[in-house]
Design a protein around this motif. Structure first.
Motif, mmCIF file in Angstrom:
data_model
loop_
_atom_site.group_PDB
_atom_site.id
_atom_site.type_symbol
_atom_site.label_atom_id
_atom_site.label_comp_id
_atom_site.label_asym_id
_atom_site.label_seq_id
_atom_site.Cartn_x
_atom_site.Cartn_y
_atom_site.Cartn_z
ATOM 1 N N TYR A 22 -3.783 -4.278 7.286
ATOM 2 C CA TYR A 22 -2.851 -3.153 7.407
ATOM 3 C C TYR A 22 -3.400 -1.884 6.748
ATOM 4 C CZ TYR A 22 0.406 -6.573 9.233
ATOM 5 O OH TYR A 22 0.998 -7.553 9.989
ATOM 6 N N GLU A 23 -4.235 -2.039 5.731
ATOM 7 C CA GLU A 23 -4.902 -0.864 5.150
ATOM 8 C C GLU A 23 -5.767 -0.193 6.223
ATOM 9 O OE1 GLU A 23 -6.284 -0.924 0.710
ATOM 10 O OE2 GLU A 23 -6.576 -2.941 1.531
ATOM 11 N N ALA A 28 -2.523 1.979 5.384
ATOM 12 C CA ALA A 28 -1.650 1.626 4.265
ATOM 13 C C ALA A 28 -2.335 1.892 2.936
ATOM 14 C CB ALA A 28 -1.245 0.155 4.363
ATOM 15 N N GLU A 29 -1.533 2.280 1.958
ATOM 16 C CA GLU A 29 -2.006 2.474 0.590
ATOM 17 C C GLU A 29 -1.401 1.372 -0.272
ATOM 18 O OE1 GLU A 29 -1.286 5.555 -3.131
ATOM 19 O OE2 GLU A 29 -0.558 6.094 -1.136
ATOM 20 N N LEU A 60 2.843 -2.098 -0.210
ATOM 21 C CA LEU A 60 2.047 -1.110 0.493
ATOM 22 C C LEU A 60 2.936 0.070 0.872
ATOM 23 C CD1 LEU A 60 0.105 -3.323 3.082
ATOM 24 C CD2 LEU A 60 -0.521 -2.794 0.728
ATOM 25 N N LYS A 61 2.353 1.244 0.905
ATOM 26 C CA LYS A 61 3.044 2.423 1.427
ATOM 27 C C LYS A 61 2.376 2.753 2.747
ATOM 28 C CE LYS A 61 4.807 6.945 0.172
ATOM 29 N NZ LYS A 61 6.213 6.641 0.300
ATOM 30 N N ILE A 62 3.181 2.817 3.793
ATOM 31 C CA ILE A 62 2.689 3.146 5.131
ATOM 32 C C ILE A 62 3.528 4.325 5.604
ATOM 33 C CG2 ILE A 62 2.327 2.327 7.485
ATOM 34 C CD1 ILE A 62 2.365 -0.561 6.275
ATOM 35 N N GLU A 66 7.776 1.496 2.870
ATOM 36 C CA GLU A 66 7.131 0.498 2.021
ATOM 37 C C GLU A 66 7.232 -0.860 2.689
ATOM 38 O OE1 GLU A 66 9.135 0.854 -1.727
ATOM 39 O OE2 GLU A 66 7.919 2.588 -2.319
#
Length: 141
Positions: A22-23, A28-29, A60-62, A66
């Motif tokens: 997902y990163e 994503a972070e 993760l933040k997308i 989140e």
């Protein structure tokens, strides 16, 4: 009172791989990532060697959203239908208790609402419609 809902993915040992995926794919972070081995030790519940590298919790933040992750502990597994849960976060213990008690009516408690090392009131409940919610209370113990 602040409250938010976040999807929570329960993985069968491949959370680290999913996070990396997902990163790359969604940009994503990683805001937080902890393995079972990094959790505070509890002599009453020692961490199995095969669990130490598994993800106990990650966020993760997308974009503006989140997404949370965890691997299932060895010996437990998610099946189709319960791999995605909804995490309800609030900063009010009484509100968490009320939500938990309302959701458990004609449902099933998977983990009683209780004080944990990461939340003063955390529990998991599946409601009468088969939807699983994690109730997470922010704040000090």
């Amino acid at each position: 009172m602040a409250m938010s809902l976040s999807p929570y993915l329960m993985m069968n040992g491949n959370a680290k791989e999913a996070i990396e995926f997902y990163e790359k794919v969604l940009g994503a972070e990683v805001l937080f990532n902890q393995t079972f081995g990094e959790m505070p030790e509890n002599p009453e519940f020692p961490i199995a060697e095969e669990a130490k590298e598994l993800v106990s919790h990650a966020m993760l933040k997308i974009g503006e959203s989140e997404l949370m992750f965890s691997d299932n502990y060895p010996g437990q597994a998610s099946q189709s239908g319960d791999q995605v849960t909804i995490c309800i976060s609030t900063d009010d213990i009484e509100k968490s208790k009320q939500i938990f008690n309302d959701l458990k009516q004609d449902g099933q408690i998977k983990m009683p609402l209780q004080d944990t090392f990461f939340s003063p009131a955390y529990g998991i409940v599946t409601d009468k419609f088969g939807v699983t919610f994690q109730i997470y209370t922010e704040g000090q113990h």
